[in-house]
Design an enzyme around this catalytic site. Structure first.
Site, PDB file in Angstrom:
ATOM      1  N   TYR A 195       0.816  -1.219   0.000  1.00  0.00           N
ATOM      2  CA  TYR A 195       0.000   0.000   0.000  1.00  0.00           C
ATOM      3  C   TYR A 195       0.846   1.264   0.000  1.00  0.00           C
ATOM      4  O   TYR A 195       0.714   2.076  -0.924  1.00  0.00           O
ATOM      5  CB  TYR A 195      -0.990  -0.005   1.174  1.00  0.00           C
ATOM      6  CG  TYR A 195      -1.783   1.270   1.255  1.00  0.00           C
ATOM      7  CD1 TYR A 195      -1.483   2.232   2.226  1.00  0.00           C
ATOM      8  CD2 TYR A 195      -2.785   1.541   0.339  1.00  0.00           C
ATOM      9  CE1 TYR A 195      -2.185   3.432   2.283  1.00  0.00           C
ATOM     10  CE2 TYR A 195      -3.491   2.743   0.384  1.00  0.00           C
ATOM     11  CZ  TYR A 195      -3.180   3.679   1.357  1.00  0.00           C
ATOM     12  OH  TYR A 195      -3.871   4.868   1.399  1.00  0.00           O
ATOM     13  N   LYS A 220       1.188   4.060  -3.081  1.00  0.00           N
ATOM     14  CA  LYS A 220       0.839   5.484  -2.917  1.00  0.00           C
ATOM     15  C   LYS A 220       2.040   6.365  -3.241  1.00  0.00           C
ATOM     16  O   LYS A 220       1.900   7.431  -3.850  1.00  0.00           O
ATOM     17  CB  LYS A 220       0.333   5.740  -1.502  1.00  0.00           C
ATOM     18  CG  LYS A 220      -0.973   5.072  -1.147  1.00  0.00           C
ATOM     19  CD  LYS A 220      -2.119   5.467  -2.074  1.00  0.00           C
ATOM     20  CE  LYS A 220      -2.611   6.855  -1.833  1.00  0.00           C
ATOM     21  NZ  LYS A 220      -3.816   7.157  -2.649  1.00  0.00           N
TER      22      LYS A 220
END
Ligand SMILES: NC(=O)C1=CN([C@@H]2O[C@H](COP(=O)(O)OP(=O)(O)OC[C@H]3O[C@@H](n4cnc5c(N)ncnc54)[C@H](O)[C@@H]3O)[C@@H](O)[C@H]2O)C=CC1
Ligand SMILES: CC(C)CCC[C@@H](C)[C@H]1CC[C@H]2[C@@H]3[C@H](O)CC4=CC(=O)CC[C@]4(C)[C@H]3CC[C@]12C
Length: 369
Positions: free
Chosen positions: A159, A163
């Protein structure tokens, strides 16, 4: 500004517009952007609440689509003046594969950027995350840091990696020529842990407390502080950036801004208790009973169970090695860059944000007194 037809000429697109943050951005635009002619809400899963928005002066267009599909993104972007890209897989619990997280968060963002370039959309606001910065894999605290604070941003989890890659793509795209010869102006916003109406993790904590007889057991020392930010203020910052980006392109283009407000610095659990306490839950301090090594063992067992059960069912508890590490590392932000660059001030005070969140927990869980 008076509500008149000649002022309404802008087309906005919000990707992920039916998500926790996305819905607040959609509603904030309808309330605070008087120039809005059409609001396109693009999401994999459209919410039924969109129907109620179609009775106002703004044309609300619901678009069921997938950001991983370039042609669907291009069709949604074509003709938009501003894109607010919030769509993403927010998964630190092992629900989705690393490949899927990359596909949505990175490839999806590439598709949005390329759609802006190909169709001539000039303004792109990206919802990044504090996780682009940290906490890093070494557990270094980020204490009252700002956008310029040196920090070793090292990630392994899919994650934060996704990002960080997506944010970099957005910032690097600033200044690219779009169809028609003008330049693309991009900007990335980095919310810390968002809370407020619609926050699923808060709901999960509440249900966990109900299952444990109204008690939650402390797993994080009160001394570990996290910055949190109310969803309404995050939505407001997105709208304000979108409104100011054209006039202040030279200053704001290619910049990142932390999302912040007056929410107090507290441990993640203590902060949640600001809302769950008034709903009848109690936080039992078990630091003597549940030492960190035991929590780490439980987190590791959860990860092992998730892996073993995956062929049969999805087992994705809140506690895993990653969430434990993040929760146990101080990450607090102290900045005024958004105020200096585009006049941002929180729209909702801490008291208002707290009251709204408590009312939401009480309403959705039927725990109103
Ligand atoms: N929740 C938080 O504490 C924080 C969230 N963020 C960022 O804010 C953004 C929104 O997050 P949340 O509202 O919390 O998550 P959410 O999961 O509630 O909303 C994400 C939305 O994106 C949509 N989506 C997912 N995959 C898609 C795809 N392939 N195509 C089209 N739509 C798709 C989902 O259906 C959902 O409506 C994300 O980019 C996230 O990384 C950043 C910092 C903190
Ligand atoms: C040891 C406990 C069981 C851990 C419970 C708390 C955790 C579930 C949460 C602690 C910190 C949260 C993350 C943080 O707010 C930063 C985030 C930014 C985002 O972009 C998405 C959400 C998140 C990763 C958030 C997720 C829940 C926590 C790990």
């Amino acid at each position: 500004m008076a509500d008149s037809a000649e002022t309404r000429k802008l087309v906005y697109l919000v990707t992920g517009g039916c998500g926790f943050l996305g819905e607040h951005v959609v509603r904030m635009l309808l309330q605070r952007e008087p120039r809005l002619y059409e609001l396109r809400v693009f999401d994999l899963h459209l919410g039924p609440w969109l129907e109620e928005l179609k009775t106002g002066p703004v044309q609300v267009t619901a678009i069921q689509g997938d950001v991983t599909q370039a042609h669907e993104v291009a069709a949604a972007v074509a003709g938009a003046h501003v894109v607010i890209h919030t769509a993403g897989l927010v998964d630190v619990f092992g629900r989705a594969s690393p490949e899927t997280i990359y596909e949505v968060n990175v490839q999806g963002t590439k598709n949005v950027i390329e759609a802006c370039v190909q169709t001539g959309t000039r303004f792109l606001v990206y919802t990044s995350s504090m996780e682009v910065v940290g906490p890093n894999i070494k557990g270094h605290p980020f204490y009252r840091g700002n956008e310029d604070t040196p920090y070793e941003a090292i990630h392994r989890h899919p994650y934060p990696c996704s990002k960080a890659q997506a944010e970099r793509l957005v910032l690097e795209a600033n200044g690219r020529k779009v169809h028609g010869g003008l330049s693309l102006v991009t900007c990335a916003l980095r919310p810390t842990g968002i809370y407020g109406e619609g926050h699923q993790i808060m709901r999960d904590f509440y249900h966990q407390g109900l299952r444990l007889g109204g008690r939650l057991f402390r797993a994080i020392p009160a001394s570990v502080e996290h910055s949190r930010v109310y969803v309404g203020n995050v939505a407001w910052m997105h709208v304000l950036v979108a409104q100011e980006l054209e006039q202040r392109a030279a200053l704001m283009g290619g910049q990142v801004y932390f999302c912040y407000d007056e929410s107090p610095y507290k441990s993640y659990e203590d902060f949640n208790m600001e809302f769950l306490g008034p709903c009848g839950l109690r936080l039992v301090d078990t630091r003597l009973l549940v030492p960190y090594w035991l929590l780490m063992l439980l987190a590791t067992l959860n990860a092992l169970l998730q892996w073993l059960l995956r062929p049969l069912l999805l087992y994705a508890p809140l506690l895993n090695p990653y969430t434990l590490a993040v929760a146990n590392t101080t990450f607090t932000v102290s900045t005024d860059k958004a105020q200096r660059h585009f006049g941002y001030k929180p729209l909702f005070s801490w008291e208002d944000s707290r009251t709204r969140t408590i009312r939401w927990v009480q309403a959705v869980e039927g725990s109103a007194p």
